[in-house]
Design a protein around this motif. Structure first.
Motif, PDB file in Angstrom:
ATOM      1  N   LEU A 116       0.810  -1.266  -0.059  1.00 46.56           N
ATOM      2  CA  LEU A 116      -0.167   0.123  -0.024  1.00 46.56           C
ATOM      3  C   LEU A 116       0.914   1.056   0.082  1.00 46.56           C
ATOM      4  O   LEU A 116       2.069   1.340   0.658  1.00 46.56           O
ATOM      5  CB  LEU A 116      -0.757   0.132   1.408  1.00 46.56           C
ATOM      6  CG  LEU A 116      -2.071  -0.858   1.272  1.00 46.56           C
ATOM      7  CD1 LEU A 116      -2.779  -0.875   2.562  1.00 46.56           C
ATOM      8  CD2 LEU A 116      -2.887  -0.433   0.316  1.00 46.56           C
ATOM      9  N   ALA A 120      -2.671   5.665   0.678  1.00 51.17           N
ATOM     10  CA  ALA A 120      -3.622   4.262   0.531  1.00 51.17           C
ATOM     11  C   ALA A 120      -3.806   3.963   1.919  1.00 51.17           C
ATOM     12  O   ALA A 120      -4.822   3.556   2.281  1.00 51.17           O
ATOM     13  CB  ALA A 120      -3.048   3.330  -0.482  1.00 51.17           C
ATOM     14  N   ARG A 181       1.066  -1.348   8.726  1.00 52.84           N
ATOM     15  CA  ARG A 181       0.094  -2.119   8.093  1.00 52.84           C
ATOM     16  C   ARG A 181       0.044  -3.382   8.753  1.00 52.84           C
ATOM     17  O   ARG A 181      -0.956  -3.994   9.183  1.00 52.84           O
ATOM     18  CB  ARG A 181       0.437  -2.215   6.530  1.00 52.84           C
ATOM     19  CG  ARG A 181      -0.801  -3.129   5.875  1.00 52.84           C
ATOM     20  CD  ARG A 181      -0.145  -3.756   4.552  1.00 52.84           C
ATOM     21  NE  ARG A 181       0.851  -4.542   5.153  1.00 52.84           N
ATOM     22  CZ  ARG A 181       1.777  -5.048   4.492  1.00 52.84           C
ATOM     23  NH1 ARG A 181       1.727  -4.667   2.962  1.00 52.84           N
ATOM     24  NH2 ARG A 181       2.788  -5.807   4.466  1.00 52.84           N
TER      25      ARG A 181
END
Length: 236
Positions: A116, A120, A181
């Motif tokens: 990502l 994003a 993430r």
């Protein structure tokens, strides 16, 4: 100017959806808008956030978005003092649409192994926020994701994300977007990430735990080698 006069593909449909897609339905167009939601970017920054398309394709999408009044060119002040691009008022009207699209898409299994982009990931935080605690206390974070810095505020059922320094953070997190993430979406252990020097935290540790546990997990990835589902027993 009418789309058909540009020599481009058009749905040739008076429906508002079709007319919108005539402007932002080309591949990469909406993802370029996503990359500009949190503020202006230079072309090189857009390239870093969208490494998939060629430079020529991105430049073409950017020209089209500028022509249609969705993106405008500006000049950044010192120390950058260079040209950049930002969403116009019309372009910012796409933000709530993108957010709802992201929420809808977050319920679909992940089939890509690509990373990502930072923007994003920040957009994903907004789309998947689902607080698991009953605490309504406002908590402010600063995410230092070199070279970007984001302010994240959890305020009961609401989340705010901005590309800015936090005003009075309860906790500061310094890490990379992939590690953040993994901590939020894949269950990477926080203690191990700290021990491996993959993340540095300052401030309230309970606030860090609250942040990590406040987002909806994505469905399991699709296994392309998985066998088909068994047929129901028909008694034969």
């Amino acid at each position: 100017m009418d789309v058909s006069m540009r020599g481009e593909r058009s749905y040739d449909d008076p429906c508002g959806i079709a007319r919108a897609l005539d402007l932002v339905g080309e591949r990469w167009a909406l993802l370029m808008v996503r990359e500009l939601v949190f503020g202006p970017k230079r072309f090189t920054d857009l390239r870093r956030g969208l490494p998939g398309p060629s430079q020529n394709v991105l430049a073409q999408r950017l020209r089209e978005l500028r022509r249609d009044g969705i993106v405008e060119q500006i000049r950044l002040g010192p120390p950058a003092a260079t040209q950049a691009y930002r969403l116009t008022e019309r372009g910012r009207g796409l933000e709530p649409i993108l957010l709802e699209l992201a929420r809808w898409g977050s319920d679909l299994p992940i089939t890509s192994g690509a990373e990502l982009s930072t923007d994003a990931l920040m957009f994903a935080l907004r789309a998947t926020y689902r607080p698991r605690t009953r605490s309504t206390r406002r908590v402010e974070y600063e995410l230092q994701l070199e070279p970007d810095r984001f302010q994240v505020v959890l305020d009961g059922p609401e989340i705010q994300v901005a590309r800015a320094a936090a005003v009075s953070p309860d906790a500061v997190i310094t890490t990379s977007p992939p590690i953040l993430r993994d901590l939020i979406y894949t269950g990477r252990p926080l203690d191990q990430a700290i021990a491996d020097n993959l993340i540095m935290i300052e401030g309230n540790r309970r606030a860090i735990v609250r942040l990590i546990g406040s987002f909806r997990q994505p469905p399991l990835p699709i296994d392309p080698d998985a066998s088909t589902l068994p047929r129901p027993n028909d008694g034969s």
